[in-house]
Design a protein around this motif. Structure first.
Motif, short mmCIF file in Angstrom:
data_model
loop_
_atom_site.label_atom_id
_atom_site.label_comp_id
_atom_site.label_asym_id
_atom_site.label_seq_id
_atom_site.Cartn_x
_atom_site.Cartn_y
_atom_site.Cartn_z
N GLY A 158 0.82 -1.20 0.00
CA GLY A 158 0.00 0.00 0.00
C GLY A 158 0.86 1.25 0.00
N LEU A 159 0.20 2.39 0.18
CA LEU A 159 0.93 3.66 0.22
C LEU A 159 1.88 3.70 1.41
N THR A 160 3.02 4.33 1.22
CA THR A 160 4.00 4.44 2.30
C THR A 160 3.45 5.32 3.43
N ASN A 161 3.95 5.05 4.62
CA ASN A 161 3.57 5.81 5.83
C ASN A 161 2.09 5.70 6.15
N THR A 162 1.47 4.58 5.78
CA THR A 162 0.08 4.32 6.14
C THR A 162 0.00 2.95 6.79
N VAL A 163 -1.13 2.66 7.42
CA VAL A 163 -1.29 1.37 8.09
C VAL A 163 -1.30 0.23 7.08
N LEU A 164 -1.58 0.52 5.81
CA LEU A 164 -1.64 -0.52 4.79
C LEU A 164 -0.37 -0.59 3.95
N GLU A 165 0.70 0.05 4.40
CA GLU A 165 1.95 -0.02 3.65
C GLU A 165 2.48 -1.44 3.57
#
Length: 439
Positions: A158-165
């Motif tokens: 997922g996107l960096t610096n997110t809970v879904l990374e």
């Protein structure tokens, strides 16, 4: 350019939210689940989500929608859990270390309570479901394209610096929304939308496999198995899943197959055994602090972990389990409340699903209850291997179940009142026929 577009769109949403608080809630959900500001580098770091939350809450209060606040079992358990996390933070073994996680979790639970309370009709309900599916589905579609273009050589994340990374988190999040895609497909009136959602489902499956996450793959298998068991069209579902998954798995490189083959050899896997060490440490911290736990994520602190098990503290990694994260952070009492929340949400959805043949309940409610069950099971099993207890996505599903129970209860009362009125009228007109279809 994307920064300008995002800012303009956000400003328009906030303008509408001043008069219609639910628009602000949908914008809040979009920013929380998809985090578009993380991809807009010009506004990276600007607290747009805080601004959106502030405007939404203020509008909610000014519009006096808060006067319609109604407690239900799920909302009560969410508030109780938030209260217990507050108590746990007060007795944290390292308040400074656990404070950011406590702050994040409390904000998430506040958002979820508002979702449960502000979703007051079918239009709002489906709008929140669409926001959830589109937010995660967009990322899943990108992940599927990445898998195809790279021939499956790299992991989808997922996107960096997110809970879904993390690839594990991302894969399980996508698996959790698969049932919601089917719900929207059954709700859609236009064939083109139904076909589009079917394509999104296929892309989501490809993205899950592309994460190369064993936990996500297990979640996908759980989804297929549970969906197959609960469905009346077992042969069609089995054929469809085979037609989708077999070519996708065959497309993946040999290293993917080798990695999935290690699922049955967990006790020989260093990564898995590191998680087991972390589970033991969280259990021992909870045993030492049975009521309040050690404070959220304090088991990550080597000194705190070493105090209960020096040997395992050297090998332990993150707990990677929603259950052990809550156990170590909030104690046995916190885990009991958390499990009660999950169980109450599941059985509430099950009860609504069981009434699908009741003519007094609109079909869409039974359908959502059916698919929400599957979503809860998929996340409940996938979450056993990931630190996703603070992820908003599955909590939104719980909030939707809470909203659905209240909508069903309200309609039941209205139906009962209407039936009583018709019966009263029948005393004056004995020959009148009372039919529930008139309700």
């Amino acid at each position: 350019m994307r920064d300008i577009i995002l800012l303009i769109f956000t400003a328009l949403c906030l303008s509408a939210a001043i008069r219609h608080p639910f628009v602000g809630l949908l914008t809040w959900a979009w920013f929380t689940l998809m985090t578009p500001h993380q991809a807009a580098y010009g506004v990276y770091g600007v607290p747009l989500n805080v601004i959106i939350a502030g405007v939404t809450i203020a509008s909610y209060i000014v519009s006096r929608e808060f006067t319609k606040f109604r407690f239900d079992p799920i909302t009560s358990l969410i508030i109780l859990f938030a209260g217990w996390l507050t108590v746990s933070q007060q007795f944290s073994l390292d308040p400074v270390s656990s404070a950011p996680y406590y702050d994040r979790f409390i904000k998430t639970l506040l958002f979820i309570v508002l979702c449960a309370q502000m979703t007051t009709d079918k239009l709002r309900f489906n709008a929140l479901v669409w926001t959830t599916v589109v937010s995660i589905g967009f990322l899943a579609a990108k992940g599927a394209a990445f898998t195809v273009l790279t021939l499956g050589q790299y992991r989808v994340q997922g996107l960096t610096n997110t809970v879904l990374e993390d690839n594990n988190h991302f894969g399980i999040a996508v698996a959790t929304i698969l049932p919601l895609i089917f719900y929207l497909r059954e709700e859609a009136a236009r064939p083109i939308i139904r076909q589009g959602l079917l394509v999104l489902f296929a892309l989501s499956v490809v993205a899950i496999i592309g994460t190369q996450s064993r936990g996500a793959f297990i979640s996908l298998v759980v989804f297929g198995g549970f969906f197959w068991l609960r469905s009346k069209h077992k042969l069609s579902i089995l054929a469809g899943l085979c037609l989708l998954m077999i070519p996708t798995i065959a497309f993946m490189p040999a290293k993917w197959t080798d990695r999935m083959a290690t699922i049955g050899e967990a006790t020989e896997d260093a990564s898995f055994m590191g998680r087991v060490d972390a589970w033991v440490i969280n259990y021992k911290l909870a045993k030492q602090n049975p009521l309040t736990g050690a404070g959220l994520r304090n088991s990550y602190e080597k000194e705190i972990a070493a105090a209960v098990d020096p040997e395992r503290a050297e090998r332990a990694k993150a707990a990677h389990s929603i259950y052990f994260e809550v156990l170590g952070g909030a104690g046995f009492m916190g885990l009991a409340i958390y499990l009660s929340l999950l169980a109450t949400a599941f059985f509430s959805a099950w009860r609504i699903s069981a009434k699908r043949k009741d003519k007094n309940i609109p079909p869409w409610k039974g359908r959502f209850g059916y698919y929400a069950q599957i979503s809860m099971v998929v996340f409940g099993i996938g979450g056993a291997s990931t630190s996703m207890e603070m992820w908003d996505g599955y909590l939104v599903v719980i909030a939707l179940i809470a909203a659905l129970t209240k909508l069903t209860t309200m309609e039941g009362k209205k139906s009962g009142y209407a039936l009583a009125k018709l019966r009263a009228q029948s005393w004056q007109a004995p020959n009148a026929n009372i039919s529930t279809t008139e309700l």
